[in-house]
Structures are given as structure tokens and as C-alpha cells.
Design a protein around this motif. Structure first.
Motif, PDB file in Angstrom:
ATOM      1  N   LEU A 193      27.855  38.752  29.010  1.00 51.34           N
ATOM      2  CA  LEU A 193      27.015  39.830  28.484  1.00 51.34           C
ATOM      3  C   LEU A 193      26.215  40.491  29.594  1.00 51.34           C
ATOM      4  CD1 LEU A 193      25.730  41.517  26.279  1.00 51.34           C
ATOM      5  CD2 LEU A 193      24.205  39.584  25.762  1.00 51.34           C
ATOM      6  N   ALA A 194      25.690  39.700  30.515  1.00 46.96           N
ATOM      7  CA  ALA A 194      24.932  40.276  31.635  1.00 46.96           C
ATOM      8  C   ALA A 194      25.801  41.212  32.465  1.00 46.96           C
ATOM      9  CB  ALA A 194      24.363  39.161  32.509  1.00 46.96           C
ATOM     10  N   CYS A 195      27.054  40.829  32.684  1.00 49.76           N
ATOM     11  CA  CYS A 195      27.971  41.682  33.437  1.00 49.76           C
ATOM     12  C   CYS A 195      28.312  42.950  32.663  1.00 49.76           C
ATOM     13  CB  CYS A 195      29.238  40.917  33.781  1.00 49.76           C
ATOM     14  SG  CYS A 195      28.992  39.563  34.966  1.00 49.76           S
ATOM     15  N   ALA A 196      28.539  42.800  31.348  1.00 45.61           N
ATOM     16  CA  ALA A 196      28.821  43.977  30.519  1.00 45.61           C
ATOM     17  C   ALA A 196      27.646  44.949  30.549  1.00 45.61           C
ATOM     18  CB  ALA A 196      29.115  43.541  29.089  1.00 45.61           C
ATOM     19  N   GLU A 197      26.447  44.418  30.488  1.00 51.55           N
ATOM     20  CA  GLU A 197      25.258  45.272  30.532  1.00 51.55           C
ATOM     21  C   GLU A 197      25.148  45.989  31.876  1.00 51.55           C
ATOM     22  OE1 GLU A 197      20.423  45.020  29.735  1.00 51.55           O
ATOM     23  OE2 GLU A 197      21.669  43.222  29.561  1.00 51.55           O
ATOM     24  N   ALA A 198      25.418  45.266  32.965  1.00 48.60           N
ATOM     25  CA  ALA A 198      25.372  45.882  34.294  1.00 48.60           C
ATOM     26  C   ALA A 198      26.443  46.957  34.432  1.00 48.60           C
ATOM     27  CB  ALA A 198      25.542  44.812  35.367  1.00 48.60           C
ATOM     28  N   TYR A 199      27.636  46.704  33.899  1.00 50.44           N
ATOM     29  CA  TYR A 199      28.684  47.725  33.904  1.00 50.44           C
ATOM     30  C   TYR A 199      28.205  48.983  33.175  1.00 50.44           C
ATOM     31  CZ  TYR A 199      32.393  44.345  35.237  1.00 50.44           C
ATOM     32  OH  TYR A 199      33.189  43.433  35.877  1.00 50.44           O
ATOM     33  N   ALA A 200      27.623  48.787  32.003  1.00 49.14           N
ATOM     34  CA  ALA A 200      27.169  49.921  31.197  1.00 49.14           C
ATOM     35  C   ALA A 200      26.074  50.707  31.920  1.00 49.14           C
ATOM     36  CB  ALA A 200      26.668  49.433  29.843  1.00 49.14           C
ATOM     37  N   ARG A 201      25.181  50.001  32.569  1.00 54.23           N
ATOM     38  CA  ARG A 201      24.105  50.680  33.308  1.00 54.23           C
ATOM     39  C   ARG A 201      24.651  51.522  34.454  1.00 54.23           C
ATOM     40  NH1 ARG A 201      19.117  49.230  31.792  1.00 54.23           N
ATOM     41  NH2 ARG A 201      18.856  47.242  30.678  1.00 54.23           N
TER      42      ARG A 201
ATOM     43  N   LEU B 170      42.017  51.390  30.209  1.00 53.26           N
ATOM     44  CA  LEU B 170      41.467  50.137  30.712  1.00 53.26           C
ATOM     45  C   LEU B 170      41.744  50.037  32.207  1.00 53.26           C
ATOM     46  CD1 LEU B 170      40.213  47.308  30.272  1.00 53.26           C
ATOM     47  CD2 LEU B 170      42.491  46.484  29.672  1.00 53.26           C
ATOM     48  N   ASP B 171      40.682  49.913  32.994  1.00 52.23           N
ATOM     49  CA  ASP B 171      40.860  49.753  34.436  1.00 52.23           C
ATOM     50  C   ASP B 171      40.019  48.615  35.010  1.00 52.23           C
ATOM     51  OD1 ASP B 171      38.198  50.842  34.715  1.00 52.23           O
ATOM     52  OD2 ASP B 171      39.062  52.848  34.626  1.00 52.23           O
ATOM     53  N   THR B 172      39.215  47.957  34.157  1.00 49.78           N
ATOM     54  CA  THR B 172      38.326  46.907  34.626  1.00 49.78           C
ATOM     55  C   THR B 172      38.359  45.743  33.637  1.00 49.78           C
ATOM     56  OG1 THR B 172      36.860  48.571  35.611  1.00 49.78           O
ATOM     57  CG2 THR B 172      35.953  46.353  35.312  1.00 49.78           C
ATOM     58  N   LEU B 173      38.666  44.553  34.134  1.00 48.38           N
ATOM     59  CA  LEU B 173      38.715  43.362  33.290  1.00 48.38           C
ATOM     60  C   LEU B 173      37.827  42.288  33.896  1.00 48.38           C
ATOM     61  CD1 LEU B 173      40.084  41.694  30.966  1.00 48.38           C
ATOM     62  CD2 LEU B 173      41.763  40.980  32.684  1.00 48.38           C
ATOM     63  N   LEU B 174      36.974  41.692  33.064  1.00 48.24           N
ATOM     64  CA  LEU B 174      36.174  40.546  33.493  1.00 48.24           C
ATOM     65  C   LEU B 174      36.373  39.420  32.490  1.00 48.24           C
ATOM     66  CD1 LEU B 174      32.866  40.224  35.238  1.00 48.24           C
ATOM     67  CD2 LEU B 174      33.075  39.023  33.064  1.00 48.24           C
ATOM     68  N   VAL B 175      36.688  38.230  32.995  1.00 48.22           N
ATOM     69  CA  VAL B 175      36.930  37.077  32.129  1.00 48.22           C
ATOM     70  C   VAL B 175      35.847  36.032  32.386  1.00 48.22           C
ATOM     71  CG1 VAL B 175      38.542  35.277  31.454  1.00 48.22           C
ATOM     72  CG2 VAL B 175      39.398  37.530  32.142  1.00 48.22           C
ATOM     73  N   SER B 176      34.990  35.845  31.380  1.00 49.50           N
ATOM     74  CA  SER B 176      33.892  34.891  31.482  1.00 49.50           C
ATOM     75  C   SER B 176      33.985  33.803  30.427  1.00 49.50           C
ATOM     76  CB  SER B 176      32.542  35.629  31.355  1.00 49.50           C
ATOM     77  OG  SER B 176      31.459  34.744  31.552  1.00 49.50           O
ATOM     78  N   SER B 177      35.096  33.754  29.699  1.00 49.53           N
ATOM     79  CA  SER B 177      35.284  32.724  28.678  1.00 49.53           C
ATOM     80  C   SER B 177      35.514  31.371  29.345  1.00 49.53           C
ATOM     81  CB  SER B 177      36.500  33.052  27.811  1.00 49.53           C
ATOM     82  OG  SER B 177      36.349  34.307  27.204  1.00 49.53           O
TER      83      SER B 177
ATOM     84  N   ARG C 126      20.117  33.741  38.831  1.00 52.64           N
ATOM     85  CA  ARG C 126      19.697  34.650  37.769  1.00 52.64           C
ATOM     86  C   ARG C 126      20.888  35.462  37.277  1.00 52.64           C
ATOM     87  NH1 ARG C 126      15.160  35.781  41.727  1.00 52.64           N
ATOM     88  NH2 ARG C 126      13.483  34.343  41.092  1.00 52.64           N
ATOM     89  N   LEU C 127      20.895  35.733  35.990  1.00 51.04           N
ATOM     90  CA  LEU C 127      21.991  36.486  35.397  1.00 51.04           C
ATOM     91  C   LEU C 127      22.205  37.816  36.100  1.00 51.04           C
ATOM     92  CD1 LEU C 127      21.349  35.812  31.608  1.00 51.04           C
ATOM     93  CD2 LEU C 127      23.367  35.105  32.905  1.00 51.04           C
ATOM     94  N   GLU C 128      21.114  38.496  36.408  1.00 51.02           N
ATOM     95  CA  GLU C 128      21.248  39.817  37.021  1.00 51.02           C
ATOM     96  C   GLU C 128      21.855  39.739  38.426  1.00 51.02           C
ATOM     97  OE1 GLU C 128      16.767  38.704  37.366  1.00 51.02           O
ATOM     98  OE2 GLU C 128      18.419  38.463  35.928  1.00 51.02           O
ATOM     99  N   GLU C 129      21.703  38.598  39.098  1.00 48.83           N
ATOM    100  CA  GLU C 129      22.306  38.447  40.421  1.00 48.83           C
ATOM    101  C   GLU C 129      23.826  38.327  40.318  1.00 48.83           C
ATOM    102  OE1 GLU C 129      18.543  36.215  42.621  1.00 48.83           O
ATOM    103  OE2 GLU C 129      19.991  35.017  41.477  1.00 48.83           O
ATOM    104  N   VAL C 130      24.289  37.559  39.362  1.00 46.01           N
ATOM    105  CA  VAL C 130      25.734  37.449  39.144  1.00 46.01           C
ATOM    106  C   VAL C 130      26.301  38.794  38.694  1.00 46.01           C
ATOM    107  CG1 VAL C 130      27.554  36.220  37.916  1.00 46.01           C
ATOM    108  CG2 VAL C 130      25.442  35.016  38.536  1.00 46.01           C
TER     109      VAL C 130
ATOM    110  N   THR D 207      27.540  36.718  25.123  1.00 42.02           N
ATOM    111  CA  THR D 207      26.369  35.959  25.577  1.00 42.02           C
ATOM    112  C   THR D 207      26.470  35.691  27.072  1.00 42.02           C
ATOM    113  OG1 THR D 207      27.465  33.836  25.137  1.00 42.02           O
ATOM    114  CG2 THR D 207      26.118  34.757  23.351  1.00 42.02           C
ATOM    115  N   GLY D 208      25.400  35.161  27.628  1.00 38.34           N
ATOM    116  CA  GLY D 208      25.398  34.609  28.975  1.00 38.34           C
ATOM    117  C   GLY D 208      25.840  35.541  30.070  1.00 38.34           C
TER     118      GLY D 208
END
Length: 254
Positions: free
Chosen positions: A21-29, A84-91, A221-225, A17-18
Motif C-alpha cells: 500500500l505504501a508503494c501504491a500510494e507513492a506511485y499515485a503521488r 500496464l507498464d509497472t508491476l510491483l509484487v508485495s504478496s 520506514r514505509l515511506e523509505e521503501v 496494506t503494509g
């Protein structure tokens, strides 16, 4: 679809979520394979259903404050993505309470929720990041990790600790091809943030105040982060490490 992260393998904690998820989506794009984790399996399933439309995506539920869970999630992510070469921690978690009122157990809970996921996630990922030869770790901190805020003693303390950990880890990894940075957003209208606002006596007024507290008078905005998270993960940022990027509409410069 872009291609700045083509071929990268990204693990995102808090990715259901939040901001995560926005970062994961941007990574995938941008071409990365993504693997998301969080405590709520139903939200992870929903997230992966969306992410799979963009590329390779998987998930594994777990508590990012528990070492055995993080080890299991990391192993599943590496097996699924082939590395694995990219880690993002948003918890993380928050709490409203001043130094006069907060209970030690609440301080400990928020500290653990905001600090341990980065520590455990980075430790578990480190062998794989080093094996990849280059990589990145991005932590989601907060503008309140840069400045204080009334009645947020646990949140400000733990988010500042995240930035301190990022800077120390950046030096540990600096000569090993791995970069470590922090995102420090202002108020972003995530699902959770809006749920919290609804608990106020006057939700509309509370939301208005939160938006206008920034010098740029709106919420982030989520997309900005997420866009900044892509930059930190991309090879474009190969000379950027140990930084805490304030994305706060000017809040911290007032």
C-alpha cells in the motif's frame, strides 16, 4: 504531487496494506494510475478510498498464488487503467521454524506464498509490459533473502528465490525494454509486523531488539521503501535491472 510516474499504469499485488500500500500510494503521488489486489476485499476498499484522493485507483480481490486469479486481476487492471507498464509484487508470508522443526507443508506454504505471486504476476503482465514498449517489475524480497537467519528456513529460502528469479527475469526482459529489480527491506513496522510482535512474551523488548539489530539503530520506514519503489519504476532507473537493493540499516554488512 510529483510527476516522475506521470502516465504510468501500476498494478500492485499485496497493495491493500503494509509495504504494498505504501508503494501504491507513492506511485499515485508521482502521477501513476494504480490498481491494487489482495485477498481481503475490505482492506482493498479502504486502500482505494485513500488512493483515489491522489488519482485514478481501482482494485480487484484475488489470491496471487492462483493462476486464474492472477489472470483475472491482470485483465481487470488493464481494462481499468487502459494498459500496464509497472508491476510491483508485495504478496507473501512468513514462518518461524528451524530445519529441525519445520514441516514440509509449512515450507511449501511459505514458498508458494513468496515465490508464486512474482512468477504468475510477471507472466500475466508480460504481454502488456511488452506492448507498452518499456516497463518495470519490482519484487519485495527481504534482507533475509540476502543473508540467513536462525529459525527462518522457509522465509530465507523463498526470499532468496525471489532474488534469483528477479535476476533471471531481468535477463529475459533486458533487450525488450522491461527492467526487473528487488527491494530487500530490513525490519519495517508494518501493521502485520507489529501484530506478530504482540504475540511475544515481552512485546516491548521484542520490538526494541528488532529495531536495534540494524547498524542504524531503528526500524525502516514505509515511506523509505516506497521511495525506492518509485525510483525502480521511474525512467530515471532506465539502466538499472537485476538488482537487489538492501534497505536494511546496514544489517547485511555487519
Amino acid at each position: 504531487m510529483g510527476g516522475r510516474l506521470q502516465g504510468k499504469c501500476a498494478l500492485v499485488y499485496g497493495g491493500g496494506t503494509g509495504i504494498g500500500l505504501a508503494c501504491a500510494e507513492a506511485y499515485a503521488r508521482e502521477g501513476a494510475a494504480v490498481f491494487v489486489s489482495g485477498r481481503r476485499e475490505s482492506r482493498l476498499q479502504e486502500a482505494v478510498s485513500k488512493l483515489s484522493r491522489l488519482g485514478k485507483a481501482g482494485y480487484e480481490p484475488g489470491d496471487a498464488t492462483i493462476e486464474s486469479d492472477v489472470a483475472r486481476v491482470t485483465a481487470k487492471a488493464v481494462a481499468f487503467m487502459g494498459g500496464l507498464d509497472t508491476l510491483l509484487v508485495s504478496s507473501g508470508d512468513g514462518h518461524v521454524g528451524s530445519i529441525f522443526a519445520i514441516k514440509p507443508e509449512d515450507f511449501r506454504r511459505v514458498s508458494d506464498a513468496n515465490i508464486l505471486p512474482l512468477l504468475l504476476g510477471a507472466q500475466a503482465a508480460a504481454p502488456h509490459l511488452l506492448k507498452a514498449g518499456k516497463g518495470s517489475i519490482t519484487a519485495v524480497s527481504s534482507m533475509y533473502g540476502l543473508v540467513g537467519q536462525k529459525e527462518r528456513i522457509a522465509y530465507c529460502t523463498s526470499k532468496a528465490a525471489v532474488i534469483g528469479m528477479v535476476r533471471a527475469m531481468a535477463l529475459d526482459f533486458a533487450d525488450k525494454g522491461v527492467r526487473v529489480n528487488a527491494l530487500c527491506p530490513g525490519y519495517v513496522e508494518t501493521e502485520l509486523a507489529l501484530q506478530v510482535v504482540q504475540q511475544e512474551a515481552d512485546p516491548e523488548e521484542a520490538l526494541r531488539r528488532k529495531r536495534l539489530m540494524h547498524a542504524i539503530p531503528r526500524a525502516g520506514r514505509l515511506e523509505e521503501v516506497a521511495s525506492a519503489a518509485v525510483y525502480f519504476a521511474a525512467d530515471d532507473a532506465a539502466f538499472t535491472t537485476g538488482q537487489a537493493l538492501a534497505m536494511d540499516g546496514g544489517y547485511t554488512i555487519r
